[in-house]
Design a protein around this motif. Structure first.
Motif, PDB file in Angstrom:
ATOM      1  N   ARG A  47       1.837  -5.442  -7.175  1.00  0.00           N
ATOM      2  CA  ARG A  47       2.253  -4.062  -6.960  1.00  0.00           C
ATOM      3  C   ARG A  47       1.082  -3.320  -6.323  1.00  0.00           C
ATOM      4  N   ARG A  49      -0.659  -0.105  -5.087  1.00  0.00           N
ATOM      5  CA  ARG A  49      -0.569   1.304  -5.461  1.00  0.00           C
ATOM      6  C   ARG A  49      -1.307   2.166  -4.445  1.00  0.00           C
ATOM      7  N   SER A 197      17.398   4.557  -9.774  1.00  0.00           N
ATOM      8  CA  SER A 197      16.623   3.750  -8.818  1.00  0.00           C
ATOM      9  C   SER A 197      17.241   3.648  -7.433  1.00  0.00           C
ATOM     10  N   GLU A 231       6.465   8.419 -12.604  1.00  0.00           N
ATOM     11  CA  GLU A 231       6.608   7.033 -12.168  1.00  0.00           C
ATOM     12  C   GLU A 231       8.015   6.500 -12.360  1.00  0.00           C
ATOM     13  N   ASN A 232       8.568   6.688 -13.577  1.00  0.00           N
ATOM     14  CA  ASN A 232       9.868   6.085 -13.872  1.00  0.00           C
ATOM     15  C   ASN A 232      10.878   7.156 -14.288  1.00  0.00           C
ATOM     16  N   HIS A 416      14.416   8.159  -8.721  1.00  0.00           N
ATOM     17  CA  HIS A 416      13.394   7.621  -7.824  1.00  0.00           C
ATOM     18  C   HIS A 416      14.049   6.509  -7.019  1.00  0.00           C
ATOM     19  N   ARG A 419      12.136   0.429  -7.537  1.00  0.00           N
ATOM     20  CA  ARG A 419      10.776   0.138  -7.981  1.00  0.00           C
ATOM     21  C   ARG A 419      10.491  -1.356  -8.007  1.00  0.00           C
ATOM     22  N   GLU A 421       8.990  -4.668  -6.685  1.00  0.00           N
ATOM     23  CA  GLU A 421       7.751  -4.789  -5.908  1.00  0.00           C
ATOM     24  C   GLU A 421       8.007  -5.194  -4.461  1.00  0.00           C
ATOM     25  N   ARG A 424       8.998  -1.880  -2.615  1.00  0.00           N
ATOM     26  CA  ARG A 424       7.986  -0.833  -2.478  1.00  0.00           C
ATOM     27  C   ARG A 424       6.648  -1.348  -1.966  1.00  0.00           C
ATOM     28  N   VAL A 433      10.435   4.954  -2.629  1.00  0.00           N
ATOM     29  CA  VAL A 433      10.350   4.991  -4.091  1.00  0.00           C
ATOM     30  C   VAL A 433       9.997   6.388  -4.575  1.00  0.00           C
ATOM     31  N   ARG A 434       9.372   7.172  -3.721  1.00  0.00           N
ATOM     32  CA  ARG A 434       8.977   8.532  -4.073  1.00  0.00           C
ATOM     33  C   ARG A 434      10.085   9.561  -3.804  1.00  0.00           C
TER      34      ARG A 434
END
Length: 605
Positions: A47, A49, A197, A231-232, A416, A419, A421, A424, A433-434
């Protein structure tokens, strides 16, 4: 007298062999478990970041291709879902009366005298368990005084031939306990269909029919700058439902308290104002207020779907526990006899929509607030979401055709983007994802009465917005704040964190203004470019040439563009920086290099 235990050599040898077998089995299970853990811990995609290096810069919204080539490599179409082929022996009509299904009886060549059918109320026991009340032998039609029952039928030999969950919506108790006001253009209902999601672009890929119906038929207004603030799911839904950040400083004891009865959910505000309320969220182990927490001591709304999913687990404890394993296999295109997206003969998301329908139908022309959230079909494997596309369209068609949108605000939204991997870690997925889906459908009559508010809302789709803004918008709907909105009040030189969609949000708003952390800010930033630079007019001319080339097929309708004057040039930058210290090690890290495109893109005005 004493007794002596003796064992023959043969028996002893068998025992020793059995002990070795058991020991070997335990060792094998241990190593298999270790391998599974290692796979999930160290053999997952890395992942990567990224954080935004300047959240105080004016936001330029990124424009992404929904069908980006990198993401489309991960896009595939799942097989049609197959549930089991059992037939329904019983059903509950929309008025709450239970019946035997004469069609099924005819197909089975049975009469009502050949079977004995009962039902059991599903009763909530705290937020993590249900019990089934004693069986009720009924004479149809009989009114069912609860929202969910277990229906059973036996033949003349007392052999079970049917068992399933039936959905009802018992509004009688609510009408007896409080006054539900009428809905009107001054008191609008709110119907929220939440899908976990899914970004706006992801919805265009996986829910094309739904998006087309929302925008083209219902006139829905889709926000291009709606941005997550956490985040979630939890840190994004808490601001939406409370107007506060999921932080102990704003919601004391929100972490570690176990129960969430005391947090100021907007459901309670609607309920106190005479609205019937619904909170529906599937996937009980991972739902917003139950994951690593205890949920609610008292149901947070008049109608609450959680007992239905707990009843599923009680009826099918093993298969329900294996659902995620089976869904993983389905995602790998391994055919499963009956999909884990089903509960027996029904798709779970269809059961969910049926409960939503019954809520809307039971409170026709009455003020209602429905917050619904579908997790399971989209949370981990985004490609499965397209299975629900047509079902969502049919639900929306029902709302429209039965007149339920005449005095209701309909919202189709998410928390969102995907998510996973693989998605994103792509350049487009990093932005998606944002930026979750948010589409708002206003009643046609409301648009005619308040054209200025509608125009403001449309303008706000082109600036950065957040769940804090959405909460303020819901408060405006609740309190009928449809007059000319007051000017924004600056506090300590800062804009309010939450600004209603009915108020004009400044284009100069930054992620910092909107309460968006640097890890979640999706904005690009722009800086002026000296137009005297020789390359600037060349790029402008090339852009015009490209546009003319794209219009060749309709050149009889469009005048050919020519370069006249260069007024301004801006350099657009993503301003993302990689945060390596937050990345965990995996064995597959070398296979997922950080994909980078040129950060700087000239933009001309």
């Amino acid at each position: 007298m004493s007794s002596v235990l003796t064992m023959s050599p043969l028996r002893c040898t068998v025992c020793m062999k059995q002990l070795r077998v058991n020991k070997n089995s335990i060792v094998a299970v241990f190593f298999v478990s270790l391998l599974i853990f290692a796979n999930f811990r160290y053999n997952q995609p890395t992942r990567f970041r990224f954080s935004h290096s300047n959240v105080n810069a004016v936001c330029t919204l990124p424009e992404l291709d929904p069908f980006d080539s990198e993401i489309m490599k991960l896009n595939w179409h799942p097989r049609p879902v197959v549930c089991d082929d059992s037939l329904p022996f019983m059903y509950i009509d929309r008025k709450g009366f239970i019946h035997l299904n004469t069609t099924t009886l005819a197909l089975k060549k049975l009469t009502k005298l050949d079977i004995d059918c009962t039902y059991q109320h599903v009763e909530r026991q705290g937020d993590d368990d249900v019990i089934f009340k004693p069986e009720v032998h009924f004479t149809e039609p009989e009114y069912v005084h609860c929202d969910f029952v277990v229906g059973r039928c036996r033949d003349q030999t007392d052999q079970s031939i049917y068992e399933n969950l039936l959905i009802n919506l018992n509004s009688h108790l609510v009408f007896e306990s409080k006054n539900i006001r009428n809905e009107s253009q001054q008191q609008l209902s709110v119907l929220i269909l939440g899908i976990d999601s899914i970004s706006r672009n992801g919805a265009l890929r996986k829910l094309p029919k739904t998006m087309k119906y929302v925008e083209d038929v219902l006139g829905g207004i889709t926000f291009k700058g709606y941005t997550k603030v956490g985040e979630n799911t939890f840190p994004n839904l808490v601001p939406l439902l409370t107007g506060r950040k999921a932080d102990p400083n704003e919601l004391p004891h929100i972490f570690g308290q176990g129960y969430f009865d005391d947090i100021p959910l907007i459901h309670h505000n609607f309920s106190k104002s005479g609205y019937a309320t619904l909170y529906a969220e599937d996937w009980p182990a991972f739902s917003t207020f139950n994951y690593a927490a205890k949920g609610f001591k008292v149901p947070p709304s008049d109608h609450y779907i959680r007992p239905l999913y707990l009843a599923m687990k009680k009826l099918q404890p093993i298969s329900t526990s294996l659902d995620q394993v089976l869904l993983y296999l389905e995602d790998k295109n391994i055919k499963i006899k009956s999909s884990s997206l089903c509960f027996r003969n029904q798709l779970k998301h269809v059961m969910f929509l049926e409960y939503f329908k019954r809520f809307v139908d039971s409170y026709t022309n009455r003020a209602k607030f429905a917050f619904t959230w579908i997790n399971e079909i989209s949370h981990d494997y985004s490609n499965f979401l397209e299975i629900a596309d047509q079902d969502f369209v049919e639900f929306l068609m029902w709302l429209q055709n039965d007149g339920h949108l005449e005095n209701s605000v309909l919202v189709v939204m998410s928390d969102h983007g995907s998510r996973t991997e693989e998605i994103r870690n792509t350049v487009a997925g990093r932005i998606e994802v944002r930026m979750p889906l948010l589409s708002v459908v206003l009643p046609e009559r409301f648009k005619q009465i308040h054209p200025a508010l509608v125009e403001t809302l449309i303008q706000n789709t082109k600036v950065i917005t957040t769940p804090f803004d959405f909460h303020t918008f819901l408060s405006d709907v609740l309190h009928n704040n449809f007059d000319d909105p007051p000017p924004l009040i600056m506090r300590d030189g800062k804009l309010p964190r939450g600004i209603s969609f009915f108020q004009k949000i400044p284009k100069e708003r930054t992620c910092a203004d909107a309460g968006i952390h640097e890890l979640f800010c999706a904005c690009f930033t722009s800086t002026p470019v000296d137009i005297s630079n020789n390359i600037v007019p060349k790029i402008a001319q090339d852009s015009i040439t490209k546009i003319n080339h794209m219009l060749v097929g309709v050149k009889h309708k469009c005048a050919e563009l020519t370069f006249s004057k260069l007024i301004d040039a801006q350099l657009i930058e993503s301003n993302f920086k990689r945060v390596k210290e937050d990345e965990r090690f995996t064995l597959r890290k070398p296979l997922y290099p950080t994909r980078r495109r040129k950060k700087k893109i000239p933009c001309f005005v």
